[in-house]
Design a protein around this motif. Structure first.
Motif, PDB file in Angstrom:
ATOM      1  N   MET A 164      22.524  22.064  43.891  1.00 17.69           N
ATOM      2  CA  MET A 164      23.315  20.912  44.350  1.00 17.69           C
ATOM      3  C   MET A 164      22.441  19.661  44.339  1.00 17.69           C
ATOM      4  N   GLU A 165      21.210  19.811  44.839  1.00 19.96           N
ATOM      5  CA  GLU A 165      20.303  18.670  44.859  1.00 19.96           C
ATOM      6  C   GLU A 165      20.003  18.207  43.437  1.00 19.96           C
ATOM      7  N   TRP A 166      19.811  19.130  42.510  1.00 20.66           N
ATOM      8  CA  TRP A 166      19.545  18.759  41.125  1.00 20.66           C
ATOM      9  C   TRP A 166      20.740  18.025  40.521  1.00 20.66           C
ATOM     10  N   MET A 201      18.768  14.536  52.479  1.00 16.32           N
ATOM     11  CA  MET A 201      19.773  15.313  53.186  1.00 16.32           C
ATOM     12  C   MET A 201      20.382  16.329  52.235  1.00 16.32           C
ATOM     13  N   LEU A 202      20.704  17.496  52.783  1.00 15.96           N
ATOM     14  CA  LEU A 202      21.402  18.523  52.022  1.00 15.96           C
ATOM     15  C   LEU A 202      22.297  19.290  52.987  1.00 15.96           C
ATOM     16  N   HIS A 203      23.578  19.364  52.649  1.00 11.10           N
ATOM     17  CA  HIS A 203      24.540  20.122  53.454  1.00 11.10           C
ATOM     18  C   HIS A 203      25.264  21.069  52.500  1.00 11.10           C
ATOM     19  N   VAL A 204      25.249  22.357  52.820  1.00 17.45           N
ATOM     20  CA  VAL A 204      25.861  23.368  51.960  1.00 17.45           C
ATOM     21  C   VAL A 204      26.849  24.195  52.773  1.00 17.45           C
ATOM     22  N   GLU A 205      28.055  24.319  52.270  1.00 20.12           N
ATOM     23  CA  GLU A 205      29.039  25.245  52.830  1.00 20.12           C
ATOM     24  C   GLU A 205      29.363  26.256  51.745  1.00 20.12           C
ATOM     25  N   HIS A 206      28.956  27.487  51.984  1.00 27.32           N
ATOM     26  CA  HIS A 206      29.108  28.571  51.009  1.00 27.32           C
ATOM     27  C   HIS A 206      30.433  29.270  51.293  1.00 27.32           C
ATOM     28  N   HIS A 207      31.378  29.219  50.336  1.00 26.27           N
ATOM     29  CA  HIS A 207      32.728  29.737  50.563  1.00 26.27           C
ATOM     30  C   HIS A 207      32.967  31.129  49.981  1.00 26.27           C
ATOM     31  N   THR A 208      32.548  31.346  48.741  1.00 25.31           N
ATOM     32  CA  THR A 208      32.760  32.636  48.082  1.00 25.31           C
ATOM     33  C   THR A 208      31.533  32.981  47.248  1.00 25.31           C
ATOM     34  N   PRO A 209      31.340  34.247  46.903  1.00 16.99           N
ATOM     35  CA  PRO A 209      30.156  34.623  46.128  1.00 16.99           C
ATOM     36  C   PRO A 209      30.290  34.272  44.642  1.00 16.99           C
ATOM     37  N   TRP A 215      31.837  25.579  41.315  1.00 20.68           N
ATOM     38  CA  TRP A 215      32.956  26.392  40.851  1.00 20.68           C
ATOM     39  C   TRP A 215      32.490  27.491  39.912  1.00 20.68           C
ATOM     40  N   VAL A 216      33.179  28.615  39.957  1.00 20.74           N
ATOM     41  CA  VAL A 216      33.153  29.634  38.910  1.00 20.74           C
ATOM     42  C   VAL A 216      34.590  29.707  38.423  1.00 20.74           C
ATOM     43  N   ASP A 217      34.822  29.179  37.249  1.00 20.39           N
ATOM     44  CA  ASP A 217      36.180  29.067  36.713  1.00 20.39           C
ATOM     45  C   ASP A 217      37.060  28.328  37.736  1.00 20.39           C
ATOM     46  N   GLU A 218      38.095  28.980  38.254  1.00 18.53           N
ATOM     47  CA  GLU A 218      39.000  28.340  39.224  1.00 18.53           C
ATOM     48  C   GLU A 218      38.656  28.686  40.674  1.00 18.53           C
ATOM     49  N   ARG A 219      37.543  29.388  40.897  1.00 19.15           N
ATOM     50  CA  ARG A 219      37.144  29.822  42.237  1.00 19.15           C
ATOM     51  C   ARG A 219      36.116  28.846  42.811  1.00 19.15           C
ATOM     52  N   LEU A 220      36.450  28.271  43.963  1.00 21.95           N
ATOM     53  CA  LEU A 220      35.526  27.377  44.655  1.00 21.95           C
ATOM     54  C   LEU A 220      34.471  28.215  45.360  1.00 21.95           C
ATOM     55  N   VAL A 221      33.215  28.031  44.966  1.00 24.01           N
ATOM     56  CA  VAL A 221      32.106  28.795  45.524  1.00 24.01           C
ATOM     57  C   VAL A 221      31.482  28.078  46.711  1.00 24.01           C
ATOM     58  N   ALA A 222      31.339  26.748  46.601  1.00 25.08           N
ATOM     59  CA  ALA A 222      30.672  26.001  47.668  1.00 25.08           C
ATOM     60  C   ALA A 222      31.041  24.521  47.591  1.00 25.08           C
ATOM     61  N   THR A 223      30.849  23.859  48.729  1.00 28.79           N
ATOM     62  CA  THR A 223      30.976  22.405  48.806  1.00 28.79           C
ATOM     63  C   THR A 223      29.790  21.889  49.600  1.00 28.79           C
ATOM     64  N   GLY A 224      29.505  20.621  49.444  1.00 26.55           N
ATOM     65  CA  GLY A 224      28.408  20.058  50.216  1.00 26.55           C
ATOM     66  C   GLY A 224      28.148  18.609  49.889  1.00 26.55           C
ATOM     67  N   ARG A 225      27.048  18.112  50.444  1.00 30.97           N
ATOM     68  CA  ARG A 225      26.632  16.725  50.241  1.00 30.97           C
ATOM     69  C   ARG A 225      25.126  16.694  50.050  1.00 30.97           C
TER      70      ARG A 225
END
Length: 137
Positions: free
Chosen positions: A43-45, A65-73, A101-111
């Protein structure tokens, strides 16, 4: 610092998940999926891709700053796509919203946050901290 970007511009970075990206701590495998640590690093990259085009001679970007919300594997062999969106630029600090994203699956969100500073000022700050002098950056 130059800014050729507008709010909402997007940079994309992607890679295929390998064992090197798995959740491993202190040499022990936790899960055979993309780790939260690897998510944060990438995400930082993705946000830094903006910074690289904003730097002028004698400048450097540094993470703030780094904020990570991990939703799915995300599993080995899957391609993860990091979409960094230019969200704000205030006082030489860039903030990006990132979706993974992996295809249509949201894996994570963040800032992410990265500040653009003079290289010499950053080097002086690091030197002062190494020497034990708490000067401001």
């Amino acid at each position: 610092m130059k800014n050729p970007f507008q709010l909402g511009d997007v940079k994309i970075y992607s890679f295929v998940v390998t064992e090197a990206d798995f959740a491993t701590m202190e040499g022990h495998m936790v899960h055979e999926v993309l780790s939260t640590f690897a998510l944060g690093r990438s995400m930082e990259w993705a946000g830094r891709l903006f910074v690289l085009e904003m730097l002028e001679a004698g400048e450097e970007g540094i993470g703030t700053m780094l904020h990570v919300e991990h939703h799915t594997p995300a599993f080995a062999g899957e391609t993860v796509e990091f979409r960094a969106t230019f969200a704000a630029l205030e006082n030489r600090e860039l903030t990006c919203a990132v979706e993974v994203w992996v295809d249509e699956r949201l894996v994570a969100t963040g800032r992410t946050g990265q500040r653009i500073v003079r290289s010499e000022k950053l080097s002086a700050r690091f030197a002062a901290l190494r020497a034990g002098s708490p000067t401001s950056a």
